[in-house]
Design an enzyme around this catalytic site. Structure first.
Site, PDB file in Angstrom:
ATOM      1  N   ASP A   1       1.631  -1.363  -4.456  1.00 39.88           N
ATOM      2  CA  ASP A   1       0.733  -0.366  -4.546  1.00 39.88           C
ATOM      3  C   ASP A   1      -0.827  -1.308  -4.395  1.00 39.88           C
ATOM      4  O   ASP A   1      -1.251  -1.769  -4.905  1.00 39.88           O
ATOM      5  CB  ASP A   1       0.351   0.357  -6.171  1.00 39.88           C
ATOM      6  CG  ASP A   1      -0.097   1.273  -6.159  1.00 39.88           C
ATOM      7  OD1 ASP A   1      -0.446   2.259  -5.955  1.00 39.88           O
ATOM      8  OD2 ASP A   1      -1.507   1.163  -7.885  1.00 39.88           O
TER       9      ASP A   1
ATOM     10  N   GLU B   1       1.345  -0.155   0.813  1.00 44.15           N
ATOM     11  CA  GLU B   1       1.166   1.105   0.616  1.00 44.15           C
ATOM     12  C   GLU B   1      -0.359   0.482   1.066  1.00 44.15           C
ATOM     13  O   GLU B   1      -1.081   0.337   0.048  1.00 44.15           O
ATOM     14  CB  GLU B   1       1.355   2.137  -0.915  1.00 44.15           C
ATOM     15  CG  GLU B   1      -0.180   3.295  -1.096  1.00 44.15           C
ATOM     16  CD  GLU B   1      -0.567   3.850  -2.331  1.00 44.15           C
ATOM     17  OE1 GLU B   1      -0.962   4.538  -2.350  1.00 44.15           O
ATOM     18  OE2 GLU B   1      -0.700   2.558  -2.989  1.00 44.15           O
TER      19      GLU B   1
END
Length: 725
Positions: free
Chosen positions: A401, A454
């Site tokens: 993330d 990401e």
């Protein structure tokens, strides 16, 4: 009296120099700290023979001497009397060497951290117990507290080592026993009691206690999956179902907030298999205190959250996925962590895990701390954690993330709010090298693994190998495609011709990285609306637009990811506190979109032309990307040996296109694989009587041949050509 003061006030940093057994000439002297006891006896733990009754000294210690066997396995036990009650135990302070064993190998390999540190079930001289070790180099004292000592911070002071770890072996503790660390900072001030940073299991609010857990007790049944050979993620289909476990579906019992891991293993896994997904990606399962963070503010990186059950429950969930042929990806969050009192923030009174300067150590977007990626101990902690999930939980991939927030020192910061690197730039070299190390270690030790970034910028080489100068990720989310295509599809069809480039621009860079096309949870929260709500037009057109969008997504190169609920067009924003609206499956519109998504998954998996060359230019060709006036695009996907081609044609207006000519490379028959406008998907059935078309020797779109089709309104059709055999 200094000894008594240190012990009484929990300030003892070297208990092994005071407590336990020492050799005095030909006798053994045992020193015990039991200030409330009225009588203390020492026994041979094996024979139960009384060795001596201890005498209390002026300093408050109980001391006794006796002649013992020369056996290296000699163990003594203690019985302490408290008026009418007594307590018998094996003294932990006779296991100095065994306690220090925790730090003997900790620096050798990253994975040694979770194999040595934390609460490790082990044996010492034949006695079962738990070896505790915690890193707190700037603490003046650390004590182990738990139910076993009534949470008294003076009963089990830990020993500080030269490496900054505090260690203690405590006999006769077991799986399920709770504990924390009572820590005093460098000035002797008591900090909030801390959960174990490497704890394998934690309780929920309000205790947030760590729980002793046996990592080796679970009996895996996924041997066939784990022993697969010739796994090639890049050339295989990958359709990911992104799931928030807490809100996918709620229990029927109103007194329960969540389904358990075991229930999810039965209900969620069967649904994912029925829908023909290949992968499940779960939002972060690492223990986290705040439901509203969805797991993205983790505290216990080495423990699956206990909201849904014990750690073995999550192992069962992964196991069941593998038995059903479904891979598991977990979200991993090394970019930041919250400052909850029981967590990592100012762990030993210093900025042990986070950057000290808030210009590097505080995240303005999430009001949370940022790991100090330059500290070797922090780097090892994070790399060990990545390896841990592959090793102990058999996960197949991690999706990392907020990578962009790690890469850039000025991320979400104004001028003067960030510190340039040594070259005066904004790249965080420490974070870059950490990610490279993590990826190198993961792929070296778990060759079948995958790591996914990401990363929302154009940082070069995210999914390129480290030895080629890249970050080393296997895949990268294509945030550019997601933003552009959603912006395009949200436009009224009458105006799409002015935004045609938003639909086609992604192919300019489509093969710069190994991309995943993500429609994630972030696109259906915070006022962005549900996917269906983004679509323009009346009720029918909204559904048709969404079906066409999904069809285009599967035609476009790149692996696929869809957030839960989007597959049946939930018509409200996702809310983590409530279940998905499963009743919508009973309504024709939603059932049709769900049926389409299932069919897209099936077609995508079955036809190698749609996935085999997702990351190679040779697998793709624009047939016509310039038809902005009619808002039509056509493209070709092919497999590696060019024995199969799929012609994909998208009409993004509500106007049917009669006798529409599209170029094609091959002579022969083209079979209609999929039509998003089919009646079974809730469409108008415009092509119901056109299952096949034959190519014509009419050059078109720079192709030698062409086909003529009727394009349904707001639709995508797939036409398949196969080489004759």
């Amino acid at each position: 009296m200094a000894v008594a003061t240190e012990l009484t006030h929990g300030r003892c940093a070297n208990p092994f120099t005071i407590l336990g057994a020492t050799q005095v000439k030909n006798k053994t002297r045992v020193s015990l700290w039991l200030p409330s006891a009225t009588k203390v006896e020492v026994f041979n733990a094996k024979s139960k023979k009384l060795l001596s009754e201890a005498t209390q000294t002026e300093s408050g210690l109980f001391i006794c001497e006796f002649t013992k066997s020369r056996s290296k396995k000699f163990i003594y036990s203690v019985t302490a009397h408290y008026g009418d009650t007594q307590h018998s135990f094996i003294d932990p302070y006779q296991f100095q060497d065994e306690a220090f064993h925790a730090v003997h190998f900790v620096d050798h390999q990253a994975e040694n951290l979770y194999q040595q540190i934390g609460a490790q079930l082990t044996e010492a001289r034949g006695v079962s117990g738990v070896r505790f070790a915690v890193f707190a180099p700037n603490a003046s004292a650390v004590s182990l507290i738990g139910d076993f000592n009534l949470w008294d911070d003076v009963k089990h002071p830990m020993q500080k080592t030269d490496l900054g770890y505090w260690v203690l072996f405590v006999p006769e503790l077991h799986t399920g026993d709770t504990y924390k660390f009572a820590i005093k900072d460098a000035e002797g001030h008591r900090l909030p009691d801390k959960a174990d940073p490497l704890g394998f299991h934690h309780q929920q609010y309000p205790s947030h206690c760590s729980v002793i857990y046996d990592q080796d007790a679970y009996e895996w049944q996924d041997q066939a999956w784990m022993q697969r050979e010739n796994i090639d993620h890049y050339h295989k289909p990958m359709s990911v179902y992104e799931v928030h476990l807490g809100s996918w579906r709620k229990p029927g019992d109103q007194n329960r907030r969540y389904l358990s891991y075991h229930e999810l293993a039965d209900e969620l896994v069967s649904y994912v298999k029925e829908m023909a997904y290949t992968h499940i990606e779960v939002l972060p399962v690492s223990e986290f205190p705040f439901d509203g963070s969805w797991g993205y503010q983790p505290v216990g990186l080495f423990a699956p959250t206990s909201r849904f059950g014990e750690p073995d429950g999550f192992k069962y969930f992964v196991d069941k996925c593998h038995q059903e042929g479904i891979a598991v990806i977990v979200d991993w969050v090394p970019a930041h962590f919250p400052e909850d009192g029981h967590g990592l923030a100012r762990f030993d009174g210093s900025h042990l895990y986070e950057y000290e300067d808030p210009r590097k150590g505080w995240h303005p977007d999430w009001n949370s701390c940022i790991y100090d990626f330059g500290k070797q101990t922090v780097r090892q902690f994070l790399v060990a954690n990545a390896l841990f999930w592959f090793d102990k939980y058999h996960v197949d991939g991690i999706r990392v993330d907020a990578v962009a927030s790690m890469l850039y020192l000025d991320y979400s910061r104004n001028d003067g709010e960030w510190i340039p690197n040594v070259d005066g730039g904004n790249h965080n070299y420490e974070a870059i090298s950490l990610l490279q190390w993590m990826n190198t270690e993961v792929y070296a030790k778990h060759p079948h693994a995958m790591t996914i970034a990401e990363e929302s910028t154009s940082f070069a080489g995210v999914s390129k190998p480290v030895d080629a100068g890249g970050l080393g990720f296997g895949f990268k989310w294509n945030m550019g495609w997601m933003h552009d295509s959603l912006h395009y599809i949200a436009k009224d069809p009458a105006y799409r011709r002015f935004h045609h480039g938003e639909l086609t621009f992604s192919m300019v860079y489509a093969f710069d990285e190994n991309f995943v096309l993500p429609i994630s949870h972030d696109e259906v929260v915070h006022g962005k609306g549900a996917m269906l709500q983004k679509m323009p037009g009346d009720e029918w057109q909204q559904a048709a637009n969404l079906r066409a969008y999904y069809g285009f997504m599967f035609a476009h190169p790149g692996k696929k990811l869809q957030f839960m609920g989007n597959e049946f067009a939930q018509n409200r924003e996702w809310n983590h506190d409530i279940s998905l609206d499963w009743h919508l499956q009973d309504e024709p519109k939603h059932a049709g979109i769900q049926a389409l998504y299932k069919r897209l998954n099936q077609v995508y998996q079955k036809h190698s032309a749609l996935h085999e060359l997702d990351h190679e230019p040779s697998g793709f060709r624009w047939i016509d990307h310039n038809n902005a006036e009619q808002s039509v695009v056509s493209l070709l996907r092919r497999n590696a040996d060019n024995t199969e081609q799929v012609l994909c044609i998208a009409n993004f207006t509500p106007i049917p296109r009669e006798q529409f000519r599209v170029g094609c490379e091959q002579v022969g028959e083209y079979t209609l694989l999929l039509n998003t406008d089919d009646a079974q998907f809730g469409g108008s059935a415009y092509l119901a009587d056109t299952p096949k078309v034959d190519s014509q020797n009419t050059p078109w779109n720079d192709c030698e041949h062409s086909v003529v089709v009727n394009l349904p309104p707001l639709s995508v059709i797939f036409l398949a050509w196969k080489e004759s055999t």
